[in-house]
Design a protein around this motif. Sequence first.
Motif, PDB file in Angstrom:
ATOM      1  N   ASP A 293       0.834  -1.187   0.000  1.00 55.53           N
ATOM      2  CA  ASP A 293       0.000   0.000   0.000  1.00 55.53           C
ATOM      3  C   ASP A 293       0.883   1.256   0.000  1.00 55.53           C
ATOM      4  O   ASP A 293       1.670   1.462   0.921  1.00 55.53           O
ATOM      5  N   PRO A 294       0.754   2.129  -1.009  1.00 52.48           N
ATOM      6  CA  PRO A 294       1.587   3.334  -1.057  1.00 52.48           C
ATOM      7  C   PRO A 294       1.020   4.499  -0.257  1.00 52.48           C
ATOM      8  O   PRO A 294       1.592   5.589  -0.265  1.00 52.48           O
ATOM      9  N   ALA A 295      -0.105   4.306   0.443  1.00 53.08           N
ATOM     10  CA  ALA A 295      -0.804   5.419   1.083  1.00 53.08           C
ATOM     11  C   ALA A 295       0.079   6.189   2.049  1.00 53.08           C
ATOM     12  O   ALA A 295       0.065   7.432   2.070  1.00 53.08           O
ATOM     13  N   ASP A 296       0.855   5.482   2.873  1.00 50.84           N
ATOM     14  CA  ASP A 296       1.658   6.190   3.870  1.00 50.84           C
ATOM     15  C   ASP A 296       2.697   7.085   3.216  1.00 50.84           C
ATOM     16  O   ASP A 296       3.010   8.172   3.718  1.00 50.84           O
ATOM     17  N   ALA A 297       3.226   6.662   2.073  1.00 47.83           N
ATOM     18  CA  ALA A 297       4.209   7.484   1.373  1.00 47.83           C
ATOM     19  C   ALA A 297       3.577   8.783   0.890  1.00 47.83           C
ATOM     20  O   ALA A 297       4.168   9.871   1.025  1.00 47.83           O
ATOM     21  N   TYR A 298       2.376   8.679   0.337  1.00 48.86           N
ATOM     22  CA  TYR A 298       1.697   9.887  -0.140  1.00 48.86           C
ATOM     23  C   TYR A 298       1.371  10.838   1.005  1.00 48.86           C
ATOM     24  O   TYR A 298       1.562  12.055   0.896  1.00 48.86           O
ATOM     25  N   VAL A 299       0.866  10.296   2.095  1.00 51.73           N
ATOM     26  CA  VAL A 299       0.492  11.157   3.219  1.00 51.73           C
ATOM     27  C   VAL A 299       1.728  11.854   3.790  1.00 51.73           C
ATOM     28  O   VAL A 299       1.710  13.071   4.068  1.00 51.73           O
ATOM     29  N   THR A 300       2.809  11.112   3.963  1.00 48.82           N
ATOM     30  CA  THR A 300       4.038  11.721   4.473  1.00 48.82           C
ATOM     31  C   THR A 300       4.528  12.829   3.544  1.00 48.82           C
ATOM     32  O   THR A 300       4.860  13.937   3.992  1.00 48.82           O
TER      33      THR A 300
ATOM     34  N   ALA B 116       3.808  17.043  -7.036  1.00 52.84           N
ATOM     35  CA  ALA B 116       2.748  16.787  -8.008  1.00 52.84           C
ATOM     36  C   ALA B 116       1.386  16.867  -7.335  1.00 52.84           C
ATOM     37  O   ALA B 116       1.275  16.857  -6.109  1.00 52.84           O
ATOM     38  N   ARG B 117       0.351  16.937  -8.155  1.00 51.32           N
ATOM     39  CA  ARG B 117      -1.027  16.866  -7.668  1.00 51.32           C
ATOM     40  C   ARG B 117      -1.506  15.443  -7.954  1.00 51.32           C
ATOM     41  O   ARG B 117      -1.463  14.981  -9.108  1.00 51.32           O
ATOM     42  N   VAL B 118      -1.981  14.752  -6.915  1.00 51.11           N
ATOM     43  CA  VAL B 118      -2.244  13.316  -7.059  1.00 51.11           C
ATOM     44  C   VAL B 118      -3.624  12.951  -6.528  1.00 51.11           C
ATOM     45  O   VAL B 118      -4.031  13.394  -5.450  1.00 51.11           O
ATOM     46  N   VAL B 119      -4.323  12.142  -7.308  1.00 49.05           N
ATOM     47  CA  VAL B 119      -5.559  11.494  -6.858  1.00 49.05           C
ATOM     48  C   VAL B 119      -5.243  10.023  -6.628  1.00 49.05           C
ATOM     49  O   VAL B 119      -4.611   9.375  -7.471  1.00 49.05           O
ATOM     50  N   GLY B 120      -5.646   9.508  -5.481  1.00 47.86           N
ATOM     51  CA  GLY B 120      -5.442   8.098  -5.180  1.00 47.86           C
ATOM     52  C   GLY B 120      -6.722   7.313  -5.399  1.00 47.86           C
ATOM     53  O   GLY B 120      -7.785   7.692  -4.905  1.00 47.86           O
ATOM     54  N   ALA B 121      -6.620   6.226  -6.167  1.00 51.09           N
ATOM     55  CA  ALA B 121      -7.757   5.332  -6.384  1.00 51.09           C
ATOM     56  C   ALA B 121      -7.665   4.192  -5.373  1.00 51.09           C
ATOM     57  O   ALA B 121      -6.805   3.314  -5.480  1.00 51.09           O
ATOM     58  N   LEU B 122      -8.536   4.230  -4.370  1.00 48.64           N
ATOM     59  CA  LEU B 122      -8.523   3.224  -3.304  1.00 48.64           C
ATOM     60  C   LEU B 122      -8.896   1.864  -3.873  1.00 48.64           C
ATOM     61  O   LEU B 122      -9.864   1.730  -4.631  1.00 48.64           O
TER      62      LEU B 122
ATOM     63  N   GLU C  29     -19.457  -4.488   2.427  1.00 51.84           N
ATOM     64  CA  GLU C  29     -19.043  -4.209   3.809  1.00 51.84           C
ATOM     65  C   GLU C  29     -17.759  -3.378   3.872  1.00 51.84           C
ATOM     66  O   GLU C  29     -17.452  -2.773   4.906  1.00 51.84           O
ATOM     67  N   GLN C  30     -17.015  -3.310   2.770  1.00 47.61           N
ATOM     68  CA  GLN C  30     -15.778  -2.513   2.783  1.00 47.61           C
ATOM     69  C   GLN C  30     -16.023  -1.036   2.488  1.00 47.61           C
ATOM     70  O   GLN C  30     -15.104  -0.218   2.638  1.00 47.61           O
ATOM     71  N   ILE C  31     -17.242  -0.683   2.086  1.00 45.60           N
ATOM     72  CA  ILE C  31     -17.496   0.710   1.707  1.00 45.60           C
ATOM     73  C   ILE C  31     -17.276   1.682   2.867  1.00 45.60           C
ATOM     74  O   ILE C  31     -16.629   2.721   2.684  1.00 45.60           O
ATOM     75  N   PRO C  32     -17.770   1.408   4.092  1.00 47.24           N
ATOM     76  CA  PRO C  32     -17.472   2.333   5.198  1.00 47.24           C
ATOM     77  C   PRO C  32     -15.973   2.509   5.440  1.00 47.24           C
ATOM     78  O   PRO C  32     -15.518   3.601   5.816  1.00 47.24           O
ATOM     79  N   GLU C  33     -15.190   1.444   5.208  1.00 42.14           N
ATOM     80  CA  GLU C  33     -13.749   1.543   5.373  1.00 42.14           C
ATOM     81  C   GLU C  33     -13.153   2.486   4.331  1.00 42.14           C
ATOM     82  O   GLU C  33     -12.223   3.255   4.622  1.00 42.14           O
ATOM     83  N   LEU C  34     -13.677   2.435   3.104  1.00 47.84           N
ATOM     84  CA  LEU C  34     -13.203   3.325   2.050  1.00 47.84           C
ATOM     85  C   LEU C  34     -13.535   4.776   2.371  1.00 47.84           C
ATOM     86  O   LEU C  34     -12.732   5.679   2.116  1.00 47.84           O
ATOM     87  N   VAL C  35     -14.718   4.998   2.934  1.00 51.06           N
ATOM     88  CA  VAL C  35     -15.089   6.357   3.346  1.00 51.06           C
ATOM     89  C   VAL C  35     -14.102   6.879   4.387  1.00 51.06           C
ATOM     90  O   VAL C  35     -13.640   8.030   4.317  1.00 51.06           O
ATOM     91  N   GLU C  36     -13.749   6.048   5.347  1.00 45.29           N
ATOM     92  CA  GLU C  36     -12.817   6.459   6.388  1.00 45.29           C
ATOM     93  C   GLU C  36     -11.414   6.677   5.809  1.00 45.29           C
ATOM     94  O   GLU C  36     -10.714   7.628   6.192  1.00 45.29           O
TER      95      GLU C  36
ATOM     96  N   LEU D  86      -6.721   9.911   4.506  1.00 48.21           N
ATOM     97  CA  LEU D  86      -5.579  10.036   3.603  1.00 48.21           C
ATOM     98  C   LEU D  86      -5.522  11.358   2.857  1.00 48.21           C
ATOM     99  O   LEU D  86      -4.444  11.792   2.458  1.00 48.21           O
ATOM    100  N   SER D  87      -6.661  11.997   2.632  1.00 48.93           N
ATOM    101  CA  SER D  87      -6.673  13.207   1.810  1.00 48.93           C
ATOM    102  C   SER D  87      -6.021  14.356   2.566  1.00 48.93           C
ATOM    103  O   SER D  87      -6.471  14.754   3.639  1.00 48.93           O
ATOM    104  N   HIS D  88      -4.955  14.873   1.975  1.00 45.64           N
ATOM    105  CA  HIS D  88      -4.226  15.968   2.623  1.00 45.64           C
ATOM    106  C   HIS D  88      -3.422  16.711   1.559  1.00 45.64           C
ATOM    107  O   HIS D  88      -2.733  16.099   0.738  1.00 45.64           O
ATOM    108  N   GLY D  89      -3.500  18.026   1.570  1.00 42.46           N
ATOM    109  CA  GLY D  89      -2.695  18.825   0.662  1.00 42.46           C
ATOM    110  C   GLY D  89      -2.909  18.447  -0.785  1.00 42.46           C
ATOM    111  O   GLY D  89      -4.036  18.463  -1.289  1.00 42.46           O
TER     112      GLY D  89
END
Length: 547
Positions: A237-244, A253-259, A268-275, A280-283
């Motif tokens: 998962d690259p999420a932590d790299a983007y957030v950092t 760069a300007r980046v959109v992440g596709a979860l 049942e995973q939809i609430p997790e995606l909302v969270e 993760l969305s920052h800057g």
Amino acid sequence: MRHTPADLVFTGGPVLTLDAARSRATTVAVTGDRITAVGHDEVRELIGPKTQVVDLAGKLLIPGFQDAHVHPVSAGIELARCDLTGLITAADTLAAVRAYADAHPGQEWITGGGWSMEAFEGGSPTRDLLDRVVPDRPVYLPNRDHHGAWVNTRALTLAGITRDTPDPADGRIERDATGEPTGLLQEGAMDLVGRHTPRSTPAERLAALLRAQAHLHSYGITAWQDAIVGSFGSMDDPADAYVTAARDGSLTARVVGALWWDRERGAEQIPELVERRRELSHGRFRAGSVKIMQDGVAETGTAALLGPYLDACGCATANTGTSFVDPAELRSYVTQLDALGFQAHFHALGDRAVREALDAVQAARETNGWTDTRPHLAHLQIVHPDDIDRFRALGATANIQPLWASHEPQMDELTIPFLGEERAGWQYPFAALLHSGATVAAGSDWPVSSPDPMEGIHTAVNRIAPGEKGPVFLPAQRITLTAAFAAYTAGTAHVNHLDDTGSIRTGALADLAVLDRDPYAGPPEEIGATRVLATYVGGHQVHDATS
């Protein structure tokens, strides 16, 4: 015109604005992070004593390129490992694996990837070949399209894979005539070994992101959509790299992440995606898209088709490919995601997968109305003619990877013979989609193929890959140079909800690139030789080819 001096002025054009109100200019002024004037000599009035002036000297200024479907962090990690990209013979590929293993004697696993199917007979290398060069350590190497992995005997043994191991529901263990695993794992079967490979560390992922970002900036890319933010197979998962990077300012760069949509789970995973979107969305990073991989790839017979694949003799088989998500459930999931403001980003390669994805978008439109979620379908290798007009009608963007639309061994030897003449003629219908009124965006799928937009633009215009001489691949589907530029700029800006980018106009963000020539002034067969000299994001230079 106001006379407050600009911070930055580009002059001596040409300027390709990709703005319908003014297609060409020669001078552009930037103040702060915005374009403040577009025109000709009159804009030079904004040059003051502290203004930085860039003399284009006949070189082309364009909006910054954007990549609609790319995997930068995994690409950055592969660049630091056993990188087999660009090798087209078995001997060269095996020599590279041996050289990497010899240079890294302390590594527990040999990982990396990017090998070409065309290097091996039938596109299917075996474990025996890897055993000859690395007999003592496990090897795990995804291929160029990352829908299959090549492993050695040691890796199969550590993963407990034998002739009695069943195929997973979403994949296939290739086997020889006696039933023994050959060392090639397709789709979901990759994870049987991939889950045992060492995980990258947060520091490695951040370094990979920054390495990839610099590489993408060198091609004039100022924004992109990461097509998998989540854990998938051996991809971390690259999420932590983007957030950092977003928080410390190193994400330029300007980046959109596709979860990532876990195809083994349901709603049942939809609430997790909302969270995750909230967390993760920052800057400059926003996690507002959801990636749904609906099928595989044609070369391995896993792209979902409306009719059966053919065999080597041209006869119909029992295989029509794989729909990873049940079509009825897909319609429900996409409708729910759309209602929550998520964009759906589909991997849809075969004509059945394309239709199933469009059906899901239609279901969301019928239930939720026309929302601004901007769904898009990536790859679109085979599109049934009946579905072309549906992109415009449903507001679904066609996300194309132009480099794949050419004659090369993987196409000519591993794809066309197994599709049949009529269906092979439906491949990569770029012109048909544009003529229908569809919005078209473009991307690379790097590390699957080169991230250089000029190579993609070259192929979209010529339907011949850069450096090749032909024949032309389905010439009726060639598009104009302007349409190809627009797909890599305004089209992808639309997909990414970056409405103040993608064209050069007053008030837009100053995301720009300077090319080393004006490709309009040369022959089409030289488009791919164009290079990027400088890249700017928000008026700040992030790449300088002269430094």
